[in-house]
Design a protein around this motif. Structure first.
Motif, short mmCIF file in Angstrom:
data_model
loop_
_atom_site.label_atom_id
_atom_site.label_comp_id
_atom_site.label_asym_id
_atom_site.label_seq_id
_atom_site.Cartn_x
_atom_site.Cartn_y
_atom_site.Cartn_z
N VAL A 71 43.69 14.81 34.35
CA VAL A 71 43.02 15.86 35.09
C VAL A 71 43.95 17.06 35.20
O VAL A 71 44.97 17.01 35.88
CB VAL A 71 42.59 15.40 36.50
CG1 VAL A 71 41.90 16.54 37.25
CG2 VAL A 71 41.65 14.21 36.40
N GLY A 72 43.60 18.12 34.51
CA GLY A 72 44.29 19.39 34.63
C GLY A 72 43.28 20.45 35.02
O GLY A 72 42.08 20.19 35.11
N PHE A 73 43.76 21.65 35.27
CA PHE A 73 42.84 22.72 35.64
C PHE A 73 43.45 24.07 35.28
O PHE A 73 44.67 24.18 35.07
CB PHE A 73 42.51 22.67 37.14
CG PHE A 73 43.70 22.78 38.05
CD1 PHE A 73 44.18 24.01 38.47
CD2 PHE A 73 44.35 21.63 38.50
CE1 PHE A 73 45.27 24.11 39.30
CE2 PHE A 73 45.45 21.71 39.34
CZ PHE A 73 45.91 22.96 39.74
N LEU A 74 42.61 25.07 35.21
CA LEU A 74 43.09 26.43 35.02
C LEU A 74 42.29 27.34 35.93
O LEU A 74 41.13 27.09 36.24
CB LEU A 74 43.00 26.86 33.56
CG LEU A 74 41.64 27.13 32.93
CD1 LEU A 74 41.21 28.59 33.11
CD2 LEU A 74 41.67 26.80 31.45
N VAL A 75 42.94 28.41 36.37
CA VAL A 75 42.31 29.45 37.16
C VAL A 75 42.30 30.72 36.31
O VAL A 75 43.36 31.23 35.94
CB VAL A 75 43.05 29.70 38.49
CG1 VAL A 75 42.36 30.80 39.28
CG2 VAL A 75 43.11 28.41 39.31
N ALA A 76 41.11 31.20 36.00
CA ALA A 76 40.96 32.35 35.13
C ALA A 76 40.91 33.64 35.95
O ALA A 76 40.35 33.65 37.05
CB ALA A 76 39.67 32.23 34.32
N PRO A 77 41.48 34.72 35.46
CA PRO A 77 41.23 36.02 36.08
C PRO A 77 39.72 36.27 36.08
O PRO A 77 39.02 35.80 35.18
CB PRO A 77 41.97 37.01 35.18
CG PRO A 77 42.96 36.19 34.43
CD PRO A 77 42.34 34.85 34.26
N PRO A 78 39.19 36.99 37.06
CA PRO A 78 37.73 37.18 37.14
C PRO A 78 37.10 37.65 35.84
O PRO A 78 36.02 37.18 35.47
CB PRO A 78 37.60 38.23 38.25
CG PRO A 78 38.78 37.99 39.14
CD PRO A 78 39.89 37.62 38.20
N GLU A 79 37.76 38.55 35.12
CA GLU A 79 37.14 39.08 33.91
C GLU A 79 37.09 38.07 32.76
O GLU A 79 36.34 38.26 31.80
CB GLU A 79 37.88 40.34 33.43
CG GLU A 79 39.27 40.06 32.86
CD GLU A 79 39.88 41.31 32.22
OE1 GLU A 79 39.72 41.49 31.01
OE2 GLU A 79 40.52 42.09 32.96
N LEU A 80 37.88 36.98 32.86
CA LEU A 80 37.88 35.97 31.80
C LEU A 80 37.07 34.73 32.16
O LEU A 80 36.91 33.84 31.32
CB LEU A 80 39.32 35.53 31.49
CG LEU A 80 40.20 36.48 30.68
CD1 LEU A 80 41.54 35.83 30.41
CD2 LEU A 80 39.53 36.87 29.37
N ALA A 81 36.56 34.64 33.38
CA ALA A 81 35.90 33.43 33.84
C ALA A 81 34.71 33.07 32.96
O ALA A 81 34.53 31.91 32.56
CB ALA A 81 35.47 33.57 35.30
N ASP A 82 33.86 34.05 32.64
CA ASP A 82 32.68 33.77 31.83
C ASP A 82 33.06 33.36 30.41
O ASP A 82 32.46 32.46 29.82
CB ASP A 82 31.75 34.98 31.80
CG ASP A 82 31.05 35.21 33.13
OD1 ASP A 82 31.02 34.27 33.95
OD2 ASP A 82 30.55 36.33 33.35
N LEU A 83 34.05 34.04 29.83
CA LEU A 83 34.48 33.72 28.47
C LEU A 83 35.02 32.29 28.40
O LEU A 83 34.67 31.54 27.47
CB LEU A 83 35.56 34.71 28.02
CG LEU A 83 36.25 34.39 26.67
CD1 LEU A 83 35.24 34.38 25.53
CD2 LEU A 83 37.39 35.37 26.41
N LEU A 84 35.84 31.92 29.36
CA LEU A 84 36.41 30.57 29.34
C LEU A 84 35.33 29.51 29.61
O LEU A 84 35.36 28.43 29.03
CB LEU A 84 37.52 30.47 30.38
CG LEU A 84 38.83 31.15 29.94
CD1 LEU A 84 39.75 31.39 31.13
CD2 LEU A 84 39.54 30.31 28.90
#
Length: 474
Positions: free
Chosen positions: A331-344
């Motif tokens: 179990v890992g996770f990442l926090v995307a900058p708001p502008e990358l959230a949809d792309l990721l």
């Protein structure tokens, strides 16, 4: 077939090629065809023999490593852990059964395994004797029942909302990172999070700053993604940003461990943090923050996450529960900058591989109930005691050492090669890491051994140190 390993793959099978290779090697470890301390074939050699991509073999090796069946020793290769046969042969391994379609109840029974032994001084694994098995078993039982009652539909590729919400709340409290569940993606370990980011950003051919010395698996992943690696020196203030600018001012990516640098354990200074963030904002580069230990700092309070200081949306924050709970959860996770959230999120929907929902729901409850914070507090005290005991034992024996995150850096005499000492130690059931293996390229290296403290009980530290120093001085 791969020689005596009797390893084969079936391209028509439902299991992925990586799963088949993992299970085949796991079986070879379990039945003794791969003996303790045996060296596994390189990614390249095994991929060529089986006719698969190197990345496929790498995924299988990473799963073996996360189940603590093998360990890497830099350029020396990948080796079978001592005592791994017992863990590999036990029925119903969690990750193996989950990969081949295990039921929720079977996954509950399998996570986490007790049977795999961990060698003294091994880095990157939590204490095997301090995991809250009873609490975890109860949590997993409830999670299994909740998962069984879930609608029969495809899971959210970003991960279960319950876990993403708990991660966001935890990061806000513990790491000073203000984010929403919509920015959080749950991934298959750190490797899964890193792979997802690299695929989404499409940086093939671009330059990437890496720490020198730095984590070997990160180097391998970036190179496999087609990036040009630029080793940037690390000093007592962390990554030397000015040196990075001189070497590759137009690099598109920097990967850093700012909280507790791997392997030296230094914290990126405020001055360097500001310089790194300014460079990224001015050039449009991305920063991957590998927060592999989170707030698990043996002494004092951990520095805030670099992403919490980012005002321009250039930092992607990656974390994992492998060092605080168990690597077998994946179990890992990442926090995307708001502008990358949809792309990721879109990238995750096409290639993501989040852990089974039952595991995610269990981790979510572990966080929500407060059990995770209690476990962390216990681990911090335990690791501080073990690190102090190890350091004191080395000092009494006249060794030069210094603390480094969840380890101790042992200085070796100038005429002693750390890789040779590490290899000889493996034959005696110890697993120190040669510091030279953490360096990229042909740059001058500082020889020494990184000694993990998590699985060195205080009463056993003197004996282990005596055996190790006798090897180094012989």
């Amino acid at each position: 077939m791969y020689h005596s390993l009797n390893l084969s793959i079936d391209r028509k099978a439902a299991a992925t090629l990586a799963d088949q290779i993992f299970l085949g090697l796991r079986g070879a470890i379990g039945d003794g065809r791969l003996a303790p301390q045996a060296r596994l074939p390189s990614w390249h050699d095994l991929a060529a023999q089986l006719g698969v991509a190197r990345g496929t073999v790498r995924q299988a090796y990473e799963r073996l490593r996360d189940e603590q069946l093998v360990y890497t020793a830099g350029a020396a290769g990948t080796f079978v852990c001592s005592g791994a046969a017992a863990g590999a042969s036990r029925p119903g391994s969690g990750t193996a059964r989950a990969a081949t379609g295990a039921s929720a109840l079977e996954v509950v029974r399998a996570f986490p395994g007790r049977a795999v032994s961990t060698n003294p001084f091994q880095v990157g694994v939590p204490a095997q004797d301090a995991f809250p098995f009873k609490t975890w078993s109860r949590v997993m039982g409830r999670a299994a029942r909740a998962a069984a009652a879930m609608p029969l539909s495809y899971p959210d590729p970003r991960g279960e909302y319950a876990l993403r919400a708990e991660i966001a709340a935890y990061l806000c409290m513990a790491r000073g990172l203000d984010c929403t569940p919509g920015q959080v993606l749950v991934c298959n370990g750190y490797a899964g999070a890193l792979g997802l980011v690299l695929r989404a950003l499409e940086l093939k051919g671009a330059q990437a700053w890496i720490e020198q010395p730095g984590y070997m698996a990160t180097r391998d992943a970036l190179a496999a993604a087609g990036l040009e690696l630029v080793p940037v020196p690390v000093d007592p203030e962390g990554l030397d940003v000015a040196a990075g600018v001189r070497q590759a001012p137009r690099a598109r990516l920097a990967v850093v461990t700012p909280g507790q640098q791997a392997p030296l354990g230094v914290t990126l200074s405020l001055r360097r943090r500001q310089a790194l963030l300014e460079w990224a904002a001015q050039t449009g580069a991305w920063i991957i923050e590998d927060d592999y230990l989170g707030e698990l700092q043996p002494q004092g309070r951990a520095a805030p996450a670099l992403a919490s200081q980012d005002r321009n949306g250039r930092v992607l924050h990656l974390g994992t529960f492998s060092k605080t709970l168990t690597p077998s959860l994946r179990v890992g996770f990442l926090v995307a900058p708001p502008e990358l959230a949809d792309l990721l999120a879109h990238t995750a929907s096409t290639c993501g591989s989040a852990p089974p929902p039952v595991v995610q729901l269990a981790v979510a409850e572990f966080l929500r109930s407060g059990a995770y914070l209690r476990h962390l507090r216990h681990m911090k005290r335990l690791y501080q005691e073990r690190r102090n005991a190890l350091g004191n034992a080395l000092e009494r024996l006249g060794a030069v050492q210094a603390p480094a995150a969840l380890g101790v850096l042992l200085q070796l005499p100038p005429d002693v090669r750390d890789a040779e000492v590490a290899a000889r130690a493996r034959s005696l059931g110890m697993a120190p890491s040669a510091l030279s293996a953490w360096y990229a390229g042909s740059a001058p290296v500082m020889g020494g051994l990184l000694l993990g403290v998590t699985n060195v009980p205080e009463d056993k530290a003197p004996g282990y140190c005596e055996r190790l120093l006798a090897l180094a001085r012989s």
